[in-house]
Write an enzyme that holds these catalytic residues in place. Sequence first.
Site, PDB file in Angstrom:
ATOM      1  N   GLU A 153      36.921  41.217  29.030  1.00  8.20           N
ATOM      2  CA  GLU A 153      37.186  40.638  30.350  1.00  8.20           C
ATOM      3  C   GLU A 153      35.909  40.281  31.120  1.00  8.20           C
ATOM      4  O   GLU A 153      35.176  41.179  31.555  1.00  8.20           O
ATOM      5  CB  GLU A 153      38.014  41.647  31.177  1.00  8.20           C
ATOM      6  N   GLU A 159      30.692  43.105  39.895  1.00  7.07           N
ATOM      7  CA  GLU A 159      31.085  44.163  38.954  1.00  7.07           C
ATOM      8  C   GLU A 159      30.298  44.162  37.655  1.00  7.07           C
ATOM      9  O   GLU A 159      30.218  45.186  36.989  1.00  7.07           O
ATOM     10  CB  GLU A 159      32.593  44.066  38.662  1.00  7.07           C
ATOM     11  N   ASP A 185      41.070  36.905  34.182  1.00 10.85           N
ATOM     12  CA  ASP A 185      41.579  37.541  35.407  1.00 10.85           C
ATOM     13  C   ASP A 185      41.444  36.519  36.545  1.00 10.85           C
ATOM     14  O   ASP A 185      40.335  36.132  36.924  1.00 10.85           O
ATOM     15  CB  ASP A 185      40.768  38.814  35.679  1.00 10.85           C
ATOM     16  N   HIS A 188      38.933  37.403  39.434  1.00 12.25           N
ATOM     17  CA  HIS A 188      37.501  37.193  39.129  1.00 12.25           C
ATOM     18  C   HIS A 188      37.207  35.697  39.039  1.00 12.25           C
ATOM     19  O   HIS A 188      36.159  35.224  39.479  1.00 12.25           O
ATOM     20  CB  HIS A 188      37.121  37.883  37.817  1.00 12.25           C
ATOM     21  N   HIS A 211      45.247  38.324  33.787  1.00  6.58           N
ATOM     22  CA  HIS A 211      45.559  39.172  34.940  1.00  6.58           C
ATOM     23  C   HIS A 211      45.946  38.267  36.098  1.00  6.58           C
ATOM     24  O   HIS A 211      45.171  37.401  36.511  1.00  6.58           O
ATOM     25  CB  HIS A 211      44.354  40.052  35.322  1.00  6.58           C
ATOM     26  N   ARG A 217      42.989  39.054  45.709  1.00  6.14           N
ATOM     27  CA  ARG A 217      43.475  40.174  44.890  1.00  6.14           C
ATOM     28  C   ARG A 217      44.755  40.801  45.445  1.00  6.14           C
ATOM     29  O   ARG A 217      45.163  41.885  45.027  1.00  6.14           O
ATOM     30  CB  ARG A 217      42.402  41.232  44.684  1.00  6.14           C
ATOM     31  N   GLU A 246      47.717  42.357  38.138  1.00  3.34           N
ATOM     32  CA  GLU A 246      46.697  43.343  38.509  1.00  3.34           C
ATOM     33  C   GLU A 246      46.246  42.972  39.918  1.00  3.34           C
ATOM     34  O   GLU A 246      45.372  42.123  40.108  1.00  3.34           O
ATOM     35  CB  GLU A 246      45.520  43.327  37.529  1.00  3.34           C
TER      36      GLU A 246
HETATM   37  C1  LER Z   1      38.278  45.210  37.230  1.00  3.42           C
HETATM   38  O1  LER Z   1      37.922  44.452  38.323  1.00  3.42           O
HETATM   39  C2  LER Z   1      39.312  44.523  36.427  1.00  3.42           C
HETATM   40  O2  LER Z   1      39.634  43.384  36.634  1.00  3.42           O
HETATM   41  C3  LER Z   1      39.926  45.308  35.367  1.00  3.42           C
HETATM   42  O3  LER Z   1      40.890  44.580  34.703  1.00  3.42           O
HETATM   43  C4  LER Z   1      38.824  45.787  34.455  1.00  3.42           C
HETATM   44  O4  LER Z   1      39.250  46.681  33.536  1.00  3.42           O
HETATM   45 MN    MN Z   2      41.295  42.469  35.602  1.00  3.68          MN
END
Ligand code: LER
Ligand code: MN
Length: 270
Positions: A153, A159, A185, A188, A211, A217, A246
Amino acid sequence: MKSAVTISLVSEASSGPFVFHEDLSLACETAKLLGFDAIELFAPDSVTVPLKTLHTLLSDNGLKLAAVGTGAGWVRHKLTLSSPDRAIRKRALEFVDSMQEFAGAFQAPVIIGSMQGRWGDDQSKSVTLELLGDSLLQLSDKANSFNTCVLYEPLNRYETNLINRLDEGTEFVKSLAPNIKLLADLFHMAIEEVNLAEAIRTAGPSIGHVHLADSNRRPAGYGHTDFTPIASALKEIGYSGYLSAEAFPYPDSHAAAEATIDCFRKHFRL
Ligand code: LER
Ligand code: MN
């Protein structure tokens, strides 16, 4: 495409971006009630949830296990797969390996997010990526034996300083092994990509998991991400994997899960 929702059982991540926290049984019942296909588990280790317990919960609720997060190795034990310290890398590999045994029992992949680490101090970016690549290759052998993949990921710049965008991620996983796939994701990506749909098209078949979260978020629908072009891009590349929520449990876990499944049905169900 298939829907999933995250459940965290890691107390250190109690304020983290997971739709459900702590109560696995209630989370599974709610996931079933709302019509999710699967859950994604963020577990502290490979033993807290006995395999038999998870098996019963999943089959009672008609759910699959979409993936297992390994971030507890970082948040709880400060392990990374690219550490300059060989002993820490070894422990990190052992930790993820045990998570693979657990996930593999359900033919689910593990996620390497925060366990990837970062470069700096006395270790260059290229050496750090090389160490990470070696670790991922070792994990991919085990994943092969379970007929699954390893999900790598890219994370936003706050991060990790290794790989933040899907294009860099694609180049990296392609240089390793066919069963090392990218986790895209959308949170991100909202920070790092110029155009989310284009990034998905360029990454194409390298994407193995998504994600699902809005720009801030919060659950899909509570931010300013436009999911229409994202869904078109995923359809165009023939993506048939999971969109796993997520996101923060905003305004609460149940409402977050409901908003997610509404967005999923509107945009992503093929
Ligand atoms: C952390 O920001 C994230 O997106 C998780 O999926 C990482 O394991
Ligand atoms: Mn994630």
